[in-house]
Design an enzyme around this catalytic site. Sequence first.
Site, PDB file in Angstrom:
ATOM      1  CD  GLU A  63     -15.024  28.089  13.747  1.00 46.55           C
ATOM      2  OE1 GLU A  63     -15.270  28.359  12.545  1.00 46.55           O
ATOM      3  OE2 GLU A  63     -14.211  27.510  14.167  1.00 46.55           O
ATOM      4  CD  GLU A  95     -10.541  32.008  12.843  1.00 50.83           C
ATOM      5  OE1 GLU A  95     -11.088  30.990  13.374  1.00 50.83           O
ATOM      6  OE2 GLU A  95     -11.181  33.291  12.999  1.00 50.83           O
TER       7      GLU A  95
END
Length: 257
Positions: free
Chosen positions: A111, A131
């Site tokens: 990210e 994730e």
Amino acid sequence: MSVEFSVEGRIARVTLNRPERLNAVNAEVERQLDAIWREIESRDDISCVVLTGVGEKAFCAGADMKGVDKSGLEYWAESRPNGFAGLSFRRSLDVPVIARVNGYALGGGFEMVLGCDIVVAARTAKFGLPEARVGRMPLDGGMVLLQRKIPFNRAMGMMLTGRQFTAEEMFDFGIVNEVADAADLDTVVDRWAADVVACAPLSLRAIKQTVNRTGHLSPAEAQSLRTPALVRALTSEDALEGVAAFQEKRAPVWRGR
């Protein structure tokens, strides 16, 4: 310090220094990073930022899960207006940021990459949003940024499998600007940084500020938006210097005003 910060020759270097934790970000690192981004925003002597991690193994492995006692819901409920590590969708940072991806860029680490403007990766680097494999989601930028940067199916393929992707694959996706052998990584990053710094500082800020503030607008609306950095650059001494240097066939001398 868990984050190293230095400035030389208009280039700021921000380096995560937790190699024993694969440069993962905890609450203290996030505070340090946010303070650094705010300092860079307040300074006029920086034209480029190089973001990386210490060592050869990891750029950043994301959030440090060690000692975390928050549920996913509690983490999601916390305010992170700038995304992971204060960077992934920060819109107040008008200085170009180069990601020097030396190893794993996973989860929040990826990210952070998505929040950078230019990405140079070692051939051995790996990227991913794992994730879902641990019952979480890429909450701090992954779900909202990736689908805007690459084709839908490729974005979903990353997020819905948790797979890791190579630097070459991410180059094909359009996320990575250049892939380098590990031994040549610094040379390639320095070349990109030098090319950025060769540009007028106010032009760089105007370009990034305009891009950041117009992505949601139509082309006509974006064209007519008078951002503060754009107006400042157009009326600057550097705007005159750039034309004069071109006409006189010499290198421009930027003054940042």
